[in-house]
Design an enzyme around this catalytic site. Structure first.
Site: not given
Ligand code: FAD
Length: 302
Positions: A133, A136-137
């Site tokens: 993701c 997300c990261d």
């Protein structure tokens, strides 16, 4: 105290499960939605921006799923944090076992457990820096060199997202990118996206953290130094619990029509787990609604 028997036990708190919870609430059925991830709102919660949900352009993925959940709660939906480990048909309904112990009972079950990211079939996928993701990261890798593996829309999306953050983004495809033309053109226009086509990942290198990828192309093998690898090579349905109960297709998706009905009376499937041409929030939400209508008919019949 007698164990409660729910009219509907909904497995999964993503868009399909939450839509089912809303429709069950409006139908005044007793329903429990069971979600295994703390605070989980399904796959869409990891998406930074959703541009194709009708009426809410540009809404954040978490915000969208959270508004589903708040709407369900306002209609009386009940939620439990637990992982279901087996669905056992029994007289008058189902018994469901949970990972932490203790059984649940229900007259009908709506199975809306979604999909998981497909993992690269190579050594090293457990290292820190392997992500599924980018939104997300991605921020952890500002100014670094990273790799995105895959050639579809998600891979190109991730590469474009990371091009704003990372120093260099290596886009690694086994053959050639097969994403929408607009995405491919956008990626080609970014100077810091380097396409490595006809290239395979052999292993993910490093100790605790990713330090590079061993790649293989026509010229042989080499190490590409990167700090992270974002994998976008497709999805695997969470249908292990359905194996042996209902038919699954060759990729493991549950075979059922739009009403989610399965050959097991009272067991319905909804959302991304189901065989269908388009896996999106809008189709998952539609499935949840249809499954409750089908479950309601079944409840009336019994
Ligand atoms: C990066 C990304 C971006 C996306 N962008 C978009 C977009 O812009 N627009 C769009 O429409 N769609 C988008 N999608 C697709 C969308 O997220 C899915 O189609 C949708 O979330 C499917 O909903 P679902 O309820 O079927 O499954 P999910 O959202 O996957 O929810 C299933 C839930 O079930 C839970 N669960 C699984 N097994 C169990 C168990 N045994 N016990 C209890 N709980 C369990 C999981 O934890 C999960 O929360 C995107 C997906 C990804 C990965």
């Amino acid at each position: 105290m007698a164990t409660e028997i729910w009219d509907i036990l909904i497995i999964g708190g993503g868009p399909a499960g939450l839509s089912a919870a809303i429709y069950a609430g409006r139908a005044r059925l007793s329903a429990l939605t069971v979600e295994k991830d703390y605070g989980g709102r399904g796959m869409i919660a990891s998406s930074e921006r959703v541009d194709n949900y009708p009426g809410l352009p540009g809404i954040g993925g978490f915000e969208l799923a959270d508004s589903f959940r708040r709407q369900a709660k306002a209609l009386g939906a009940q939620f439990a944090e637990a992982e279901i480990t087996a669905i056992i048909p029994e007289e008058g309904g189902f018994r469901l076992t949970q990972k932490r112990g203790g059984d649940l009972r229900a007259r009908t079950v709506i199975y809306a457990a979604g999909c998981d990211h497909r993992r690269l079939p190579v050594p090293g996928t457990e290292r820190m820096g392997v992500s599924y993701c980018a939104p997300c990261d991605g921020a952890f890798y500002a100014g670094k060199a990273v790799a995105v593996v895959g050639g579809g829309d998600k891979a190109l999306d991730d590469a474009l997202y990371m091009a704003n953050i990372a120093e260099t983004v290596y886009l690694i495809c086994r053959s050639q990118p097969r994403a929408a033309r607009l995405l491919t053109e956008q990626a080609a226009a970014r100077e810091n996206i380097v396409l490595l086509s006809e290239t395979e990942v052999v292993s993910i290198e490093g100790d605790m953290r990713v330090t590079g990828l061993r790649l293989r192309d026509r010229e042989g093998e080499r190490i590409l130094p990167v700090s992270a690898v974002f994998t976008a090579i497709g999805m695997v349905p969470h249908t292990d619990l359905l194996r042996g109960l209902i038919p699954l297709d060759g990729e493991g998706y549950a075979v059922a029509g739009e009403d989610g009905m399965t050959p097991v009376p009272g067991l319905f499937v909804a959302g991304d787990v189901r065989v269908k041409p388009l896996r999106q929030v809008v189709t998952a939400a539609a499935d949840g609604a249809n499954a409750v209508m089908a479950a309601e008919h079944h409840l009336r019949a019994i």
